[in-house]
Scaffold this active site. Structure first.
Site, PDB file in Angstrom:
ATOM      1  N   GLU A  17      68.788   1.203  63.246  1.00  0.00           N
ATOM      2  CA  GLU A  17      67.527   1.513  63.907  1.00  0.00           C
ATOM      3  C   GLU A  17      67.040   0.369  64.803  1.00  0.00           C
ATOM      4  O   GLU A  17      65.857   0.312  65.153  1.00  0.00           O
ATOM      5  CB  GLU A  17      66.478   1.866  62.852  1.00  0.00           C
ATOM      6  CG  GLU A  17      66.828   3.110  62.055  1.00  0.00           C
ATOM      7  CD  GLU A  17      65.896   3.348  60.890  1.00  0.00           C
ATOM      8  OE1 GLU A  17      64.783   3.853  61.122  1.00  0.00           O
ATOM      9  OE2 GLU A  17      66.269   3.023  59.750  1.00  0.00           O
ATOM     10  N   SER A 153      65.268   7.264  60.336  1.00  0.00           N
ATOM     11  CA  SER A 153      65.605   7.808  61.652  1.00  0.00           C
ATOM     12  C   SER A 153      66.644   8.923  61.590  1.00  0.00           C
ATOM     13  O   SER A 153      67.347   9.183  62.562  1.00  0.00           O
ATOM     14  CB  SER A 153      66.081   6.702  62.599  1.00  0.00           C
ATOM     15  OG  SER A 153      65.004   5.863  62.944  1.00  0.00           O
ATOM     16  N   TYR A 223      63.531  10.522  69.271  1.00  0.00           N
ATOM     17  CA  TYR A 223      63.282   9.440  70.216  1.00  0.00           C
ATOM     18  C   TYR A 223      63.591   9.777  71.667  1.00  0.00           C
ATOM     19  O   TYR A 223      63.601   8.890  72.517  1.00  0.00           O
ATOM     20  CB  TYR A 223      64.075   8.202  69.776  1.00  0.00           C
ATOM     21  CG  TYR A 223      63.697   7.769  68.370  1.00  0.00           C
ATOM     22  CD1 TYR A 223      62.402   7.354  68.079  1.00  0.00           C
ATOM     23  CD2 TYR A 223      64.621   7.818  67.329  1.00  0.00           C
ATOM     24  CE1 TYR A 223      62.039   6.996  66.792  1.00  0.00           C
ATOM     25  CE2 TYR A 223      64.271   7.440  66.041  1.00  0.00           C
ATOM     26  CZ  TYR A 223      62.981   7.039  65.775  1.00  0.00           C
ATOM     27  OH  TYR A 223      62.619   6.680  64.512  1.00  0.00           O
ATOM     28  N   ARG A 262      53.572   6.006  56.364  1.00  0.00           N
ATOM     29  CA  ARG A 262      53.729   7.377  56.826  1.00  0.00           C
ATOM     30  C   ARG A 262      54.477   8.157  55.765  1.00  0.00           C
ATOM     31  O   ARG A 262      55.491   7.692  55.248  1.00  0.00           O
ATOM     32  CB  ARG A 262      54.520   7.426  58.142  1.00  0.00           C
ATOM     33  CG  ARG A 262      54.499   8.821  58.803  1.00  0.00           C
ATOM     34  CD  ARG A 262      55.611   8.971  59.830  1.00  0.00           C
ATOM     35  NE  ARG A 262      56.912   9.124  59.209  1.00  0.00           N
ATOM     36  CZ  ARG A 262      57.977   8.375  59.502  1.00  0.00           C
ATOM     37  NH1 ARG A 262      57.901   7.407  60.375  1.00  0.00           N
ATOM     38  NH2 ARG A 262      59.127   8.594  58.884  1.00  0.00           N
ATOM     39  N   ASP A 264      56.314  11.865  54.906  1.00  0.00           N
ATOM     40  CA  ASP A 264      56.883  13.074  55.483  1.00  0.00           C
ATOM     41  C   ASP A 264      56.908  14.174  54.429  1.00  0.00           C
ATOM     42  O   ASP A 264      57.370  13.943  53.300  1.00  0.00           O
ATOM     43  CB  ASP A 264      58.301  12.810  55.988  1.00  0.00           C
ATOM     44  CG  ASP A 264      58.333  11.743  57.073  1.00  0.00           C
ATOM     45  OD1 ASP A 264      57.341  11.605  57.803  1.00  0.00           O
ATOM     46  OD2 ASP A 264      59.357  11.043  57.186  1.00  0.00           O
ATOM     47  N   GLU A 277      59.694  11.871  51.796  1.00  0.00           N
ATOM     48  CA  GLU A 277      59.862  10.422  51.697  1.00  0.00           C
ATOM     49  C   GLU A 277      58.645   9.735  52.303  1.00  0.00           C
ATOM     50  O   GLU A 277      57.849  10.352  53.007  1.00  0.00           O
ATOM     51  CB  GLU A 277      61.131   9.965  52.404  1.00  0.00           C
ATOM     52  CG  GLU A 277      61.188  10.299  53.867  1.00  0.00           C
ATOM     53  CD  GLU A 277      62.552   9.979  54.472  1.00  0.00           C
ATOM     54  OE1 GLU A 277      62.607   9.042  55.282  1.00  0.00           O
ATOM     55  OE2 GLU A 277      63.543  10.661  54.123  1.00  0.00           O
ATOM     56  N   ASN A 279      57.363   5.927  54.310  1.00  0.00           N
ATOM     57  CA  ASN A 279      57.892   4.903  55.209  1.00  0.00           C
ATOM     58  C   ASN A 279      56.905   3.750  55.265  1.00  0.00           C
ATOM     59  O   ASN A 279      55.721   3.964  55.542  1.00  0.00           O
ATOM     60  CB  ASN A 279      58.093   5.519  56.600  1.00  0.00           C
ATOM     61  CG  ASN A 279      58.859   4.625  57.542  1.00  0.00           C
ATOM     62  OD1 ASN A 279      58.362   3.587  57.936  1.00  0.00           O
ATOM     63  ND2 ASN A 279      60.058   5.040  57.907  1.00  0.00           N
ATOM     64  N   GLY A 283      57.384   4.228  62.798  1.00  0.00           N
ATOM     65  CA  GLY A 283      57.692   4.016  64.201  1.00  0.00           C
ATOM     66  C   GLY A 283      56.436   3.957  65.049  1.00  0.00           C
ATOM     67  O   GLY A 283      55.450   4.643  64.778  1.00  0.00           O
TER      68      GLY A 283
END
Length: 318
Positions: A17, A153, A223, A262, A264, A277, A279, A283
């Site tokens: 990443e 990612s 991305y 964050r 998800d 999950e 984070n 990002g």
């Protein structure tokens, strides 16, 4: 916040990443410079400790993604220097980066998680891959989702619709981690929920619904501008919005995270929320969900970055 003057943004790293981290770092640095702060950007390389010793910043803002950036290692080093930094400490990072452990802790708080197993590569070698795969399918059914036990990612992550496709999905997964998570695939709306804590406790921002044009939220969809449509607030009923926000705050708290995270989730057809999950270094790119959520909340991204850095500064002064 006049006492905050100098920030070092850490970006890059050695994980797959790397490029995403550089983009995140540039975005944060440009935002803070726009507020007249002195900002430098550095990688986590052999020069980092010398830089921190010779010209220490007031605060480090890590936006390193993947291994070393999110597994707690760089936070351990920063703790050794005594320089305050934005984000979770080493232990919380280690727990969160290990997805099976994180899922178990979040499930203990009453949040739904998909049924699944975490199996090392050696298990398939020692016990025979066909027998193990057949047992997994018998117990979990289809469809399934395969992903590395650590990482982000969407590297090494694959949706599996048939038993025949499971073996190749694992091969791709093991390229990024020695342990694979195989779990039930929950169909529904994919939603990302950012959590901020700038002094008054963790607060969930408006959830962001993710709709990739190819149906799979892989690296390119994440991305590449235009490959994914984002809805924030998410197209969910008010009770479901409250539920996904509560799940994110619960995960943030259960995993011992701080400042920013964050989570998800998937919202199924019945409105049930499923944790996927969390984070510790979300990002910050132009197509990342955290800046989108900040904007949806009516807040300025640069101001939020400064508030996070200032909170770290205050923590360090104490």
């Amino acid at each position: 916040m006049s006492d905050l003057d100098r920030v070092l943004v850490l970006a890059g790293g050695m994980s797959p990443e790397h490029e995403v981290s550089l983009r995140s770092g540039r975005r944060v640095a440009e935002a803070l410079r726009g507020l007249d702060l002195e900002v430098q950007v550095a990688d986590a390389d052999g020069e980092l400790l010398r830089r921190l010793q010779d010209d220490p910043p007031q605060v480090v803002f890590p936006v390193l993604h993947g291994s070393s950036g999110e597994d707690g290692a760089i936070r351990e080093i920063l703790d050794l220097t005594g320089i305050p930094y934005v984000g979770a400490g080493p232990q919380a990072c280690r727990v969160t980066f290990a997805k099976p452990i994180a899922s178990g802790l979040v499930a203990d708080q009453g949040v739904r998680v998909p049924r699944g197993v975490a199996l090392p590569k050696s298990a398939f070698h020692d016990l025979g891959a066909p027998a193990v795969l057949q047992r997994v399918v018998d117990q979990l059914g289809l469809p399934l989702f395969v992903k590395p036990a650590a990482g982000g990612s969407a590297f090494g992550a694959t949706a599996v619709g048939s038993a025949d496709a499971l073996s190749s999905a694992l091969v791709g997964c093991f390229a990024y981690s020695d342990t694979a998570i195989i779990e039930q695939r929950i169909d529904g709306a994919e939603v990302a929920v950012a959590v901020l804590d700038v002094g008054d406790g963790p607060v969930a921002l408006p959830p962001v619904e993710i709709v990739p044009d190819g149906g799979v939220y892989d690296y390119e969809a994440r991305y590449t501008a235009g490959r994914t449509e984002f809805f924030s607030p998410a197209r969910l009923s008010d009770p479901v919005v409250a539920a996904v926000q509560q799940a994110a705050v619960t995960a943030h708290t259960a995993l011992g995270l701080r400042d920013v995270s964050r989570t998800d989730v998937i919202v199924d057809a019945d409105g049930q929320v499923w944790f996927l999950e969390a984070n510790v270094a979300p990002g910050m790119t132009e197509t990342s969900t955290l800046p989108i959520a900040v904007s949806a909340a009516g807040r300025d991204f640069a101001e939020v970055c400064r508030e996070l850095a200032h909170r770290a500064l205050l923590r360090g002064s104490r």
